[in-house]
Scaffold this motif. Structure first.
Motif, PDB file in Angstrom:
ATOM      1  N   ARG A 168      10.116  15.866  49.643  1.00  0.00           N
ATOM      2  CA  ARG A 168      10.992  15.231  50.627  1.00  0.00           C
ATOM      3  C   ARG A 168      10.249  14.588  51.786  1.00  0.00           C
ATOM      4  O   ARG A 168      10.570  14.809  52.954  1.00  0.00           O
ATOM      5  N   PRO A 169       9.254  13.745  51.498  1.00  0.00           N
ATOM      6  CA  PRO A 169       8.575  13.044  52.593  1.00  0.00           C
ATOM      7  C   PRO A 169       9.465  11.953  53.176  1.00  0.00           C
ATOM      8  O   PRO A 169      10.445  11.537  52.553  1.00  0.00           O
ATOM      9  N   ARG A 170       9.131  11.492  54.352  1.00  0.00           N
ATOM     10  CA  ARG A 170       9.852  10.369  54.939  1.00  0.00           C
ATOM     11  C   ARG A 170       9.415   9.057  54.286  1.00  0.00           C
ATOM     12  O   ARG A 170      10.190   8.102  54.251  1.00  0.00           O
ATOM     13  N   ALA A 171       8.172   9.001  53.805  1.00  0.00           N
ATOM     14  CA  ALA A 171       7.647   7.771  53.213  1.00  0.00           C
ATOM     15  C   ALA A 171       6.883   8.089  51.937  1.00  0.00           C
ATOM     16  O   ALA A 171       6.184   9.093  51.859  1.00  0.00           O
ATOM     17  N   LEU A 172       7.047   7.217  50.946  1.00  0.00           N
ATOM     18  CA  LEU A 172       6.305   7.297  49.689  1.00  0.00           C
ATOM     19  C   LEU A 172       5.389   6.083  49.594  1.00  0.00           C
ATOM     20  O   LEU A 172       5.839   4.948  49.767  1.00  0.00           O
ATOM     21  N   LEU A 173       4.122   6.330  49.300  1.00  0.00           N
ATOM     22  CA  LEU A 173       3.140   5.272  49.103  1.00  0.00           C
ATOM     23  C   LEU A 173       2.722   5.335  47.643  1.00  0.00           C
ATOM     24  O   LEU A 173       2.080   6.303  47.217  1.00  0.00           O
ATOM     25  N   LEU A 174       3.089   4.338  46.855  1.00  0.00           N
ATOM     26  CA  LEU A 174       2.910   4.386  45.406  1.00  0.00           C
ATOM     27  C   LEU A 174       1.942   3.305  44.939  1.00  0.00           C
ATOM     28  O   LEU A 174       2.152   2.119  45.188  1.00  0.00           O
ATOM     29  N   ASP A 175       0.903   3.740  44.242  1.00  0.00           N
ATOM     30  CA  ASP A 175      -0.093   2.811  43.704  1.00  0.00           C
ATOM     31  C   ASP A 175       0.158   2.654  42.206  1.00  0.00           C
ATOM     32  O   ASP A 175      -0.095   3.564  41.429  1.00  0.00           O
ATOM     33  N   GLU A 176       0.688   1.507  41.832  1.00  0.00           N
ATOM     34  CA  GLU A 176       0.998   1.197  40.431  1.00  0.00           C
ATOM     35  C   GLU A 176       1.889   2.274  39.786  1.00  0.00           C
ATOM     36  O   GLU A 176       1.515   2.878  38.774  1.00  0.00           O
ATOM     37  N   PRO A 177       3.079   2.513  40.330  1.00  0.00           N
ATOM     38  CA  PRO A 177       3.919   3.603  39.814  1.00  0.00           C
ATOM     39  C   PRO A 177       4.417   3.392  38.394  1.00  0.00           C
ATOM     40  O   PRO A 177       4.791   4.361  37.727  1.00  0.00           O
ATOM     41  N   THR A 178       4.425   2.144  37.923  1.00  0.00           N
ATOM     42  CA  THR A 178       4.899   1.891  36.554  1.00  0.00           C
ATOM     43  C   THR A 178       3.844   1.192  35.706  1.00  0.00           C
ATOM     44  O   THR A 178       4.154   0.728  34.606  1.00  0.00           O
ATOM     45  N   GLY A 179       2.619   1.130  36.182  1.00  0.00           N
ATOM     46  CA  GLY A 179       1.559   0.430  35.458  1.00  0.00           C
ATOM     47  C   GLY A 179       1.418   0.830  33.999  1.00  0.00           C
ATOM     48  O   GLY A 179       1.330  -0.035  33.127  1.00  0.00           O
ATOM     49  N   PRO A 180       1.400   2.135  33.681  1.00  0.00           N
ATOM     50  CA  PRO A 180       1.188   2.531  32.286  1.00  0.00           C
ATOM     51  C   PRO A 180       2.472   2.675  31.460  1.00  0.00           C
ATOM     52  O   PRO A 180       2.435   3.218  30.362  1.00  0.00           O
ATOM     53  N   LEU A 181       3.597   2.179  31.966  1.00  0.00           N
ATOM     54  CA  LEU A 181       4.880   2.449  31.319  1.00  0.00           C
ATOM     55  C   LEU A 181       5.393   1.274  30.503  1.00  0.00           C
ATOM     56  O   LEU A 181       5.146   0.116  30.825  1.00  0.00           O
ATOM     57  N   ASP A 182       6.171   1.592  29.465  1.00  0.00           N
ATOM     58  CA  ASP A 182       6.838   0.576  28.666  1.00  0.00           C
ATOM     59  C   ASP A 182       8.030   0.033  29.460  1.00  0.00           C
ATOM     60  O   ASP A 182       8.443   0.626  30.462  1.00  0.00           O
ATOM     61  N   PRO A 183       8.611  -1.100  29.033  1.00  0.00           N
ATOM     62  CA  PRO A 183       9.694  -1.715  29.812  1.00  0.00           C
ATOM     63  C   PRO A 183      10.907  -0.808  30.032  1.00  0.00           C
ATOM     64  O   PRO A 183      11.460  -0.782  31.140  1.00  0.00           O
ATOM     65  N   ALA A 184      11.331  -0.064  29.026  1.00  0.00           N
ATOM     66  CA  ALA A 184      12.515   0.792  29.191  1.00  0.00           C
ATOM     67  C   ALA A 184      12.256   1.895  30.206  1.00  0.00           C
ATOM     68  O   ALA A 184      13.112   2.199  31.052  1.00  0.00           O
ATOM     69  N   THR A 185      11.088   2.498  30.154  1.00  0.00           N
ATOM     70  CA  THR A 185      10.760   3.563  31.096  1.00  0.00           C
ATOM     71  C   THR A 185      10.558   2.998  32.490  1.00  0.00           C
ATOM     72  O   THR A 185      10.945   3.621  33.485  1.00  0.00           O
ATOM     73  N   THR A 218      -0.658   9.295  29.958  1.00  0.00           N
ATOM     74  CA  THR A 218      -0.883   8.739  31.292  1.00  0.00           C
ATOM     75  C   THR A 218       0.454   8.453  31.979  1.00  0.00           C
ATOM     76  O   THR A 218       0.629   8.759  33.157  1.00  0.00           O
ATOM     77  N   GLY A 219       1.400   7.888  31.244  1.00  0.00           N
ATOM     78  CA  GLY A 219       2.708   7.578  31.815  1.00  0.00           C
ATOM     79  C   GLY A 219       3.491   8.823  32.180  1.00  0.00           C
ATOM     80  O   GLY A 219       4.194   8.847  33.196  1.00  0.00           O
ATOM     81  N   GLU A 220       3.392   9.878  31.378  1.00  0.00           N
ATOM     82  CA  GLU A 220       4.073  11.136  31.714  1.00  0.00           C
ATOM     83  C   GLU A 220       3.484  11.748  32.977  1.00  0.00           C
ATOM     84  O   GLU A 220       4.214  12.211  33.849  1.00  0.00           O
ATOM     85  N   ARG A 221       2.168  11.725  33.097  1.00  0.00           N
ATOM     86  CA  ARG A 221       1.534  12.264  34.301  1.00  0.00           C
ATOM     87  C   ARG A 221       1.917  11.439  35.534  1.00  0.00           C
ATOM     88  O   ARG A 221       2.156  11.992  36.611  1.00  0.00           O
ATOM     89  N   GLN A 222       1.999  10.127  35.370  1.00  0.00           N
ATOM     90  CA  GLN A 222       2.358   9.271  36.503  1.00  0.00           C
ATOM     91  C   GLN A 222       3.772   9.572  36.985  1.00  0.00           C
ATOM     92  O   GLN A 222       4.024   9.699  38.176  1.00  0.00           O
ATOM     93  N   ARG A 223       4.712   9.697  36.052  1.00  0.00           N
ATOM     94  CA  ARG A 223       6.097   9.999  36.436  1.00  0.00           C
ATOM     95  C   ARG A 223       6.221  11.400  37.016  1.00  0.00           C
ATOM     96  O   ARG A 223       6.967  11.630  37.965  1.00  0.00           O
ATOM     97  N   ALA A 224       5.478  12.353  36.467  1.00  0.00           N
ATOM     98  CA  ALA A 224       5.504  13.715  37.005  1.00  0.00           C
ATOM     99  C   ALA A 224       4.933  13.746  38.425  1.00  0.00           C
ATOM    100  O   ALA A 224       5.444  14.474  39.288  1.00  0.00           O
ATOM    101  N   ALA A 225       3.899  12.958  38.687  1.00  0.00           N
ATOM    102  CA  ALA A 225       3.340  12.893  40.040  1.00  0.00           C
ATOM    103  C   ALA A 225       4.341  12.283  41.018  1.00  0.00           C
ATOM    104  O   ALA A 225       4.447  12.717  42.169  1.00  0.00           O
ATOM    105  N   LEU A 226       5.088  11.293  40.571  1.00  0.00           N
ATOM    106  CA  LEU A 226       6.133  10.712  41.405  1.00  0.00           C
ATOM    107  C   LEU A 226       7.190  11.762  41.732  1.00  0.00           C
ATOM    108  O   LEU A 226       7.586  11.923  42.894  1.00  0.00           O
ATOM    109  N   LEU A 227       7.626  12.506  40.725  1.00  0.00           N
ATOM    110  CA  LEU A 227       8.612  13.552  40.953  1.00  0.00           C
ATOM    111  C   LEU A 227       8.069  14.622  41.892  1.00  0.00           C
ATOM    112  O   LEU A 227       8.761  15.083  42.800  1.00  0.00           O
ATOM    113  N   ARG A 228       6.821  15.016  41.681  1.00  0.00           N
ATOM    114  CA  ARG A 228       6.187  16.020  42.555  1.00  0.00           C
ATOM    115  C   ARG A 228       6.243  15.557  44.011  1.00  0.00           C
ATOM    116  O   ARG A 228       6.588  16.328  44.905  1.00  0.00           O
TER     117      ARG A 228
END
Length: 196
Positions: free
Chosen positions: A144-161, A129-139
């Motif tokens: 190159r949008p002017r604005a990013l709207l992120l819903d829980e971008p780090t919700g499934p991630l460990d503290p280091a990630t 889940t965390g890999e897919r979330q980060r890949a979606a952010l990168l996608r």
């Protein structure tokens, strides 16, 4: 970091919502500018995701939304979504591998977000889940949008990630509006707050 992928010329971006009526009956007004993230807070069910979806023109909402002085209603939905990218908590995928979703120039972005290059050819359904979330952010960022709207971008991630992703978000030169249940995240990102 990802600067070479997401740099774009032009004036400081600004996203404005005026009397935006959400499907749950709430009305919201705010301004967000590039370089100053906006963190949306509220209890579950308060309309945080509805707000992001309405800003991205995915759900109907009365009121005014402008990006750099251009009304959401003045451009086609696909053109608006190219300018205002929404990354949901559970991103969708329409092709079998990450490589199908990312441009060739995204390898630096993979590393910055803690994703191994070998994941490019892995089946999407085998990623965590965390890999897919980060890949979606990168996608979203590589478009190159002017604005990013992120819903829980780090919700499934460990503290280091989470720390790695927040470093990338702090470098984002455009507008950033995010929903997070992590109470310390707005402060770590230097974000203004909007309560619903």
């Amino acid at each position: 970091m990802l600067t070479h992928l997401i740099e774009y010329p032009g004036r400081t971006a600004m996203l404005n919502a005026t009397n935006l009526s959400l499907a749950n009956g709430r009305t919201v007004s705010f301004s967000a500018t590039a370089g100053r993230p906006l963190a949306v807070a509220g209890i579950s069910g308060s309309g945080k995701t509805l707000l992001l979806r309405s800003l991205a023109d995915l759900d109907p909402a009365r009121g005014t939304v402008n990006l750099d002085g251009v009304s959401r209603d003045a451009v086609s939905a696909p053109d608006w979504r190219a300018r205002v990218a929404y990354v949901p908590a559970e991103p969708g995928w329409w092709a079998p591998t990450l490589r199908d979703h990312l441009p060739d120039s995204s390898s630096d972005g993979l590393a910055a977000l803690g994703l191994a290059e070998a994941l490019l050819d892995a089946p999407i359904d085998r990623l965590s889940t965390g890999e897919r979330q980060r890949a979606a952010l990168l996608r979203a960022m590589t478009r190159r949008p002017r604005a990013l709207l992120l819903d829980e971008p780090t919700g499934p991630l460990d503290p280091a990630t989470t720390t790695a992703v927040e470093a990338v978000l702090r470098d984002w030169p455009g507008i950033l509006v995010l929903v997070s249940h992590d109470p310390g995240q707005p402060d770590r990102l230097g974000a203004e707050r909007l309560s619903l």
